[in-house]
Design a protein around this motif. Structure first.
Motif, PDB file in Angstrom:
ATOM      1  N   ILE A 286       4.711  -2.088   4.240  1.00  0.00           N
ATOM      2  CA  ILE A 286       6.018  -1.445   4.415  1.00  0.00           C
ATOM      3  C   ILE A 286       6.988  -2.412   5.086  1.00  0.00           C
ATOM      4  N   TYR A 287       8.226  -2.422   4.614  1.00  0.00           N
ATOM      5  CA  TYR A 287       9.187  -3.376   5.164  1.00  0.00           C
ATOM      6  C   TYR A 287      10.568  -2.760   5.433  1.00  0.00           C
ATOM      7  N   ASP A 288      10.712  -1.417   5.256  1.00  0.00           N
ATOM      8  CA  ASP A 288      12.024  -0.829   5.522  1.00  0.00           C
ATOM      9  C   ASP A 288      11.899   0.587   6.056  1.00  0.00           C
ATOM     10  N   LYS A 289      12.945   1.031   6.761  1.00  0.00           N
ATOM     11  CA  LYS A 289      12.943   2.344   7.402  1.00  0.00           C
ATOM     12  C   LYS A 289      12.984   3.473   6.386  1.00  0.00           C
ATOM     13  N   ARG A 290      13.688   3.278   5.285  1.00  0.00           N
ATOM     14  CA  ARG A 290      13.841   4.368   4.317  1.00  0.00           C
ATOM     15  C   ARG A 290      12.488   4.762   3.720  1.00  0.00           C
TER      16      ARG A 290
ATOM     17  N   ILE B  83      12.319  -1.052  -7.442  1.00  0.00           N
ATOM     18  CA  ILE B  83      13.415  -1.124  -8.408  1.00  0.00           C
ATOM     19  C   ILE B  83      13.770  -2.590  -8.652  1.00  0.00           C
ATOM     20  N   CYS B  84      13.770  -3.339  -7.579  1.00  0.00           N
ATOM     21  CA  CYS B  84      13.922  -4.788  -7.604  1.00  0.00           C
ATOM     22  C   CYS B  84      13.261  -5.314  -6.338  1.00  0.00           C
ATOM     23  N   TYR B  85      13.305  -6.608  -6.126  1.00  0.00           N
ATOM     24  CA  TYR B  85      12.589  -7.208  -5.006  1.00  0.00           C
ATOM     25  C   TYR B  85      12.994  -6.567  -3.675  1.00  0.00           C
ATOM     26  N   ARG B  86      11.989  -6.087  -2.919  1.00  0.00           N
ATOM     27  CA  ARG B  86      12.151  -5.475  -1.594  1.00  0.00           C
ATOM     28  C   ARG B  86      13.077  -4.261  -1.646  1.00  0.00           C
ATOM     29  N   ASN B  87      12.993  -3.512  -2.740  1.00  0.00           N
ATOM     30  CA  ASN B  87      13.794  -2.299  -2.875  1.00  0.00           C
ATOM     31  C   ASN B  87      12.888  -1.222  -3.505  1.00  0.00           C
ATOM     32  N   VAL B  88      12.308  -0.392  -2.646  1.00  0.00           N
ATOM     33  CA  VAL B  88      11.295   0.567  -3.081  1.00  0.00           C
ATOM     34  C   VAL B  88      11.919   1.719  -3.860  1.00  0.00           C
ATOM     35  N   ASP B  89      11.250   2.095  -4.949  1.00  0.00           N
ATOM     36  CA  ASP B  89      11.612   3.288  -5.707  1.00  0.00           C
ATOM     37  C   ASP B  89      10.977   4.478  -4.975  1.00  0.00           C
TER      38      ASP B  89
ATOM     39  N   PHE C 259       5.489  -9.825   3.456  1.00  0.00           N
ATOM     40  CA  PHE C 259       5.458 -10.417   4.794  1.00  0.00           C
ATOM     41  C   PHE C 259       6.606  -9.881   5.644  1.00  0.00           C
ATOM     42  N   LEU C 260       6.255  -9.529   6.874  1.00  0.00           N
ATOM     43  CA  LEU C 260       7.230  -8.950   7.781  1.00  0.00           C
ATOM     44  C   LEU C 260       7.307  -9.805   9.043  1.00  0.00           C
ATOM     45  N   GLN C 261       8.506 -10.199   9.415  1.00  0.00           N
ATOM     46  CA  GLN C 261       8.681 -10.943  10.651  1.00  0.00           C
ATOM     47  C   GLN C 261       8.552  -9.990  11.834  1.00  0.00           C
TER      48      GLN C 261
END
Length: 221
Positions: free
Chosen positions: A10-14, A199-205, A38-40
């Motif tokens: 997981i890499y985003d709040k949404r 949907i695209c790179y680092r953009n979860v459907d 990868f997550l910083q």
């Protein structure tokens, strides 16, 4: 009872917020340098604020230096207690390496590992991950039954514990064979974010992830 599902990478709040809305309470964050997910650390520290102390939080590493892992744990302990925090290793380090952090960890089973006894005797081992792709290959080769017997005898000490999890790692398009539940009693399904649900790179459907996670929770494994 619904099967527990752990969503990885997981890499985003949404994504966290949508998963929480549908009752998911196991989240894994990927610190493997070569991973697409990868997550910083600074991003992770922000994301972990979205999670309660009752939700499972996993930190995945692969061949990482021990001081890096310790730094992340130290910084995390300043923000929250380490209840329900798990390390997750997908490499071939020694159990002494894993135990040094004094945090429960899960280990990705690897057929190339030569020192299974050390994992069996590890103080902090709290789960094993089996990849469905590996089990499917064994099934197709007609040797899954033998592997299952050896696996259970090898790890009986851990598998008999109430606080130990056997985890099945699936992909979004995995086609489960019906007899898998006869061989293993899985406590948790693990599934990593990938381009199959982006949907695209680092953009979860989010709709696709929600539908599939809800489906996985209904499985009898």
């Amino acid at each position: 009872m619904d099967k527990k599902v752990k969503v990885c990478g997981i890499y985003d709040k949404r994504t966290i917020q949508r998963l929480k809305e549908i009752g998911t309470d196991q989240f894994s964050f990927d610190f493997r340098a070569r991973s697409f997910n990868f997550l910083q650390q600074h991003s992770f520290m922000s994301l972990q604020e979205e999670l309660s102390l009752d939700e499972g939080l996993y930190l995945q590493f692969e061949n990482e230096a021990d001081f890096v892992i310790k730094k992340i744990l130290d910084d995390l302990s300043n923000k929250r207690n380490l209840k329900n925090i798990f390390l997750e290793f997908s490499d071939l380090q020694s159990a002494d390496f894993y135990d040094q952090f004094e945090v429960p960890y899960i280990w990705h089973y690897n057929f190339e590992y030569k020192n299974f006894d050390s994992i069996v005797n590890s103080k902090y081992a709290s789960g094993l991950v089996l990849k469905f792709s590996d089990l499917l290959k064994l099934h197709e080769d007609g040797v899954l039954h033998n592997f299952c017997n050896n696996f259970h005898s090898q790890f009986i000490k851990h598998l008999s514990r109430d606080d130990f999890s056997l985890i099945l790692e699936l992909d979004w398009d995995s086609n489960l064979f019906s007899s898998i539940s006869k061989y293993f009693d899985f406590d948790l399904i693990s599934i990593p974010i990938s381009n199959k649900v982006e949907i695209c790179y680092r953009n979860v459907d989010l709709a696709k992830v929600q539908t599939h996670v809800q489906y996985l929770k209904t499985l009898s494994l």
